[in-house]
Write a protein that holds these residues in place. Structure first.
Motif, PDB file in Angstrom:
ATOM      1  N   ARG B 156       0.820  -1.218   0.000  1.00  0.00           N
ATOM      2  CA  ARG B 156       0.000   0.000   0.000  1.00  0.00           C
ATOM      3  C   ARG B 156       0.852   1.266   0.000  1.00  0.00           C
ATOM      4  NH1 ARG B 156      -5.032   0.761   1.075  1.00  0.00           N
ATOM      5  NH2 ARG B 156      -4.683   2.395   2.592  1.00  0.00           N
ATOM      6  N   ARG B 157       1.938   1.224   0.732  1.00  0.00           N
ATOM      7  CA  ARG B 157       2.782   2.427   0.760  1.00  0.00           C
ATOM      8  C   ARG B 157       3.320   2.725  -0.643  1.00  0.00           C
ATOM      9  NH1 ARG B 157       5.373   5.766   4.332  1.00  0.00           N
ATOM     10  NH2 ARG B 157       7.375   6.594   3.684  1.00  0.00           N
ATOM     11  N   TYR B 160       0.664   4.411  -2.622  1.00  0.00           N
ATOM     12  CA  TYR B 160       0.515   5.817  -2.249  1.00  0.00           C
ATOM     13  C   TYR B 160       1.633   6.658  -2.840  1.00  0.00           C
ATOM     14  CZ  TYR B 160      -3.527   5.807   0.805  1.00  0.00           C
ATOM     15  OH  TYR B 160      -4.805   5.761   1.263  1.00  0.00           O
ATOM     16  N   ASP B 226      12.240   4.966  -1.141  1.00  0.00           N
ATOM     17  CA  ASP B 226      11.237   5.509  -0.227  1.00  0.00           C
ATOM     18  C   ASP B 226      11.321   7.041  -0.226  1.00  0.00           C
ATOM     19  OD1 ASP B 226       9.223   5.544   1.554  1.00  0.00           O
ATOM     20  OD2 ASP B 226      10.139   4.098   2.928  1.00  0.00           O
ATOM     21  N   ASN B 228      12.158  10.558   0.923  1.00  0.00           N
ATOM     22  CA  ASN B 228      13.311  10.981   1.708  1.00  0.00           C
ATOM     23  C   ASN B 228      13.121  12.403   2.208  1.00  0.00           C
ATOM     24  OD1 ASN B 228      13.874  12.642  -0.488  1.00  0.00           O
ATOM     25  ND2 ASN B 228      15.185  11.090  -1.423  1.00  0.00           N
ATOM     26  N   HIS B 229      14.056  12.826   3.027  1.00  0.00           N
ATOM     27  CA  HIS B 229      13.895  14.115   3.690  1.00  0.00           C
ATOM     28  C   HIS B 229      13.862  15.261   2.687  1.00  0.00           C
ATOM     29  CE1 HIS B 229      14.204  17.205   6.703  1.00  0.00           C
ATOM     30  NE2 HIS B 229      15.203  17.725   6.025  1.00  0.00           N
ATOM     31  N   LYS B 341      -2.737  10.361   4.379  1.00  0.00           N
ATOM     32  CA  LYS B 341      -3.048   8.949   4.630  1.00  0.00           C
ATOM     33  C   LYS B 341      -1.859   8.012   4.451  1.00  0.00           C
ATOM     34  CE  LYS B 341      -7.849   9.153   3.047  1.00  0.00           C
ATOM     35  NZ  LYS B 341      -8.765   8.704   1.992  1.00  0.00           N
ATOM     36  N   MET B 342      -0.722   8.560   4.082  1.00  0.00           N
ATOM     37  CA  MET B 342       0.434   7.719   3.740  1.00  0.00           C
ATOM     38  C   MET B 342       0.732   6.670   4.807  1.00  0.00           C
ATOM     39  SD  MET B 342       2.951   7.338   1.501  1.00  0.00           S
ATOM     40  CE  MET B 342       2.992   8.836   0.556  1.00  0.00           C
ATOM     41  N   PRO B 343       0.551   5.380   4.465  1.00  0.00           N
ATOM     42  CA  PRO B 343       0.797   4.342   5.469  1.00  0.00           C
ATOM     43  C   PRO B 343       2.282   4.001   5.562  1.00  0.00           C
ATOM     44  CG  PRO B 343       0.000   3.362   3.451  1.00  0.00           C
ATOM     45  CD  PRO B 343       0.118   4.830   3.182  1.00  0.00           C
ATOM     46  N   ASP B 344       2.636   3.331   6.634  1.00  0.00           N
ATOM     47  CA  ASP B 344       3.991   2.802   6.750  1.00  0.00           C
ATOM     48  C   ASP B 344       4.037   1.430   6.099  1.00  0.00           C
ATOM     49  OD1 ASP B 344       5.172   4.879   8.001  1.00  0.00           O
ATOM     50  OD2 ASP B 344       4.610   4.226  10.014  1.00  0.00           O
ATOM     51  N   GLY B 345       5.241   0.935   5.919  1.00  0.00           N
ATOM     52  CA  GLY B 345       5.350  -0.420   5.391  1.00  0.00           C
ATOM     53  C   GLY B 345       6.386  -0.506   4.307  1.00  0.00           C
ATOM     54  N   ILE B 347       8.058  -0.842   0.512  1.00  0.00           N
ATOM     55  CA  ILE B 347       7.759  -0.178  -0.757  1.00  0.00           C
ATOM     56  C   ILE B 347       7.970  -1.116  -1.939  1.00  0.00           C
ATOM     57  CG2 ILE B 347       8.188   2.181  -0.004  1.00  0.00           C
ATOM     58  CD1 ILE B 347      11.007   1.753  -1.376  1.00  0.00           C
TER      59      ILE B 347
END
Lengths: 181, 429
Positions: B156-157, B160, B226, B228-229, B341-345, B347
């Motif tokens: 899911r991540r 998103y 993922d 990033n900052h 809504k961004m989920p964790d998990g 990629i």
């Protein structure tokens, strides 16, 4: 998967379908012969219960033994994409009726398919090459057309799997690479 | 008369008085501009409008026959506003366009053949340059087609992140469209303004993907990296002023009377014609059909998001322009919700490095800024796709120019073409 669509199509086109309608993910697939293209697509397009007014794509396929033309259609009456595969076109002289009488926009898609596969769309009034120059004589997406740097025929063939192209070397003598799909 | 050899000063008077007999220039040659006595072979001129071979089709014969008072005009292939390398042969009656014949193939790379000879993963970098304005959508279609072949579920991540980066790319593309469109109508300022937005977005996507244009970011089963900052800080920074900035950009044109009066009523297309020409995307929605794959055939996480599908009914250039500007606002809404809504998990889905999908066929389509991007993949069980057909909306929309243009003025050619927003990389594949 829209099971009702498959049943509807099987009932409507019983006589012309070659095998049952197949379904996977969000796609329903029917297979017909070249002679039935215009009738089937006109019915799909015009009949209010089917109403497939949108031609999403027209693709040519060379399976190694025969040519196919594949139409992807969209209708608001079903949640599925409909794929119509026209199979059994001969590789030596592939001919199929054009669908430009339903979708004018198919003209360029048919030109592209002609340019890449040499499939003749009868009834398309502008069937000339679209990407390749006019004096070009090959059909590049046919399976017996090899790239200039085809590693399969180079001295180092088969050293690494990534560098190997699939070609007649993998197939039985006299048979081109075929798909089971 | 033998050729005269003169050194130094030319004897002008002498030359003037010398009587030169009338000379016929043989066909296929011309006289040198330096020395009229020298015959030069005519070069084969590729850009001669009339092709140097007999017509191949009925339509070609019809097009290259001039009627009363008609003339040909070659536009391109190096015309600045053809959005790429496109040659269009125009048949003109005075200043009115009678018919056009676009000549394609200048950017043809044979990408479908290259993909057949490449690994599944290599497809992504092959299809990137097709759509160099919004590369992510061109990656999205084949990647999802392969995922259908492999029956793999994307985390899911990752979905998103795909939607987030895709919508950013859509805004960048529409912003550039605004600039191009105004440029083709003769206004220079909007493109400078729209490049501010576009540059912000490509810079932040570069922080995410590593590239400014050809992102090569989506992977079969997920995305490459993922969030990033740097990306997040750039995005947050931009989002805080994006709405007001885009509003002011849009008001630059929307409130310009010259622009609106010029663009309205130009290149009108009705729903029936649009469907006959297989048009999709904003160009179809501008005729009143609310066809947007994100809603009509939901994919990815779009069913979970709230956004509208704006439509208009006029079907002219102005409608297509206004619709795209409306879509920018909807994309901003989607980005807001994605961040919320961004989920964790993970990629990436767990997949082997070497992909060998079972033999089968899959079609996948996504809604891009220009219309429906499709990919039709066939697997034969090996690690290379047996066939990948790429459906690009630019190709379809460029074809429709031939239907919209007749009867319009020559100066409107580029405006109508720009309003359909084709990108030549996708047209020529």
């Amino acid at each position: 998967m829209d099971r009702a669509l498959a049943r509807r199509l099987e009932a409507r086109f019983e006589s012309v379908l070659r095998g049952p309608a197949r379904q996977r993910h969000d796609q329903t697939e029917i297979r017909i012969a070249a002679g039935d293209v215009q009738d089937v697509l006109r019915t799909l397009h015009d009949e209010p219960a089917l109403n497939f007014q949108m031609l999403a794509d027209l693709a040519g396929v060379d399976t190694g033994t025969e040519m196919q033309v594949v139409y992807h259609l969209w209708s608001a009456t079903s949640a599925d994409w409909l794929r119509v595969i026209v199979e059994g076109l001969s590789r030596d002289d592939p001919r199929i009726p054009s669908v430009t009488f339903l979708w004018q926009g198919a003209e360029w898609m048919e030109r592209e398919t002609y340019d890449m596969f040499g499939i003749i769309f009868e009834g398309n009034r502008d069937l000339r090459r679209i990407y390749m120059p006019p004096d070009y004589t090959s059909f590049p997406l046919r399976k017996d057309f090899y790239l200039a740097d085809d590693a399969a025929r180079s001295p180092g063939a088969g050293v690494r799997h990534m560098e190997r192209t699939r070609g007649p070397v993998d197939a039985a003598p006299g048979v081109l690479r075929q798909t089971r799909a | 008369m033998p050729p005269r050899v003169s050194c130094g000063r030319r004897e002008r008077d002498d030359e003037m008085t010398t009587e030169t007999p009338p000379r016929a220039t043989p066909k296929g040659t011309h006289r040198s501009a330096d020395d009229p006595n020298v015959l030069l072979q005519d070069d084969y001129d590729f850009y001669e409008p009339i092709p140097p071979y007999p017509p191949r089709t009925e339509r070609e014969a019809e097009f290259y026959t001039l009627g009363d008072g008609e003339m040909f005009l070659n536009m391109g292939p190096q015309h600045p506003s053809t959005h790429g390398v496109l040659r269009v042969v125009l048949k003109l009656d005075g200043e009115r366009v009678v018919d056009i014949d676009p000549v394609l193939g200048y950017l043809h790379r044979g990408v479908e053949k290259l993909i057949e000879n490449a690994d599944y993963h290599q497809t992504i970098s092959q299809v990137d340059p097709l759509e160099y304005i919004s590369s992510l959508f061109c990656e999205w279609a084949p990647v999802t087609a392969y995922e259908k072949l492999l029956d793999v579920e994307v985390p899911r991540r990752a979905e998103y992140i795909r939607v987030l980066s895709g919508e950013l790319n859509r805004i960048a593309s529409h912003a550039l469209f605004m600039g191009w469109f105004a440029l083709d109508l003769g206004g220079l300022t909007p493109i400078l303004w729209s490049f501010i937005e576009r540059d912000e977005i490509v810079e932040m996507l570069a922080a995410l993907t590593g590239q400014r244009m050809l992102f090569n970011y989506f992977r079969i089963g997920g995305v490459n990296g993922d969030l990033n900052h740097e990306f997040m800080s750039r995005l947050g920074d931009w989002m805080s002023r994006a709405v007001s900035q885009i509003e002011s950009n849009i008001s630059l044109l929307n409130e310009n009377e010259i622009f609106t009066r010029r663009a309205s009523g130009l290149g009108v297309v009705d729903t029936e014609t649009a469907l006959r020409y297989c048009m999709t995307g904003s160009n179809l929605r501008a005729t009143g059909v609310p066809f947007d794959l994100r809603r009509t055939h939901p994919y990815s996480i779009y069913p979970e998001l709230e956004f509208d599908i704006p439509t208009r009914t006029e079907g002219d250039c102005l409608a297509r322009y206004l619709l795209r500007m409306e879509e920018i606002k909807q994309s901003l809404r989607i980005i807001d919700q994605c961040l919320d809504k961004m989920p964790d998990g993970p990629i990436m889905a767990k997949l082997p490095r070497l992909l060998r999908p079972r033999p089968g066929r899959a079609w996948s389509a996504v809604e891009g800024p220009r219309g429906v991007y499709g990919a039709y993949a066939i697997s034969d069980g090996t690690d290379q796709p047996f066939r990948l057909k790429i459906h690009d909306p630019s190709f379809i929309h460029l074809q429709a120019v031939g239907a919209l243009l007749p009867g319009h003025l020559l100066a409107d050619t580029m405006a109508i073409m720009a309003s359909l927003d084709p990108v030549m990389g996708g047209v020529d594949k």
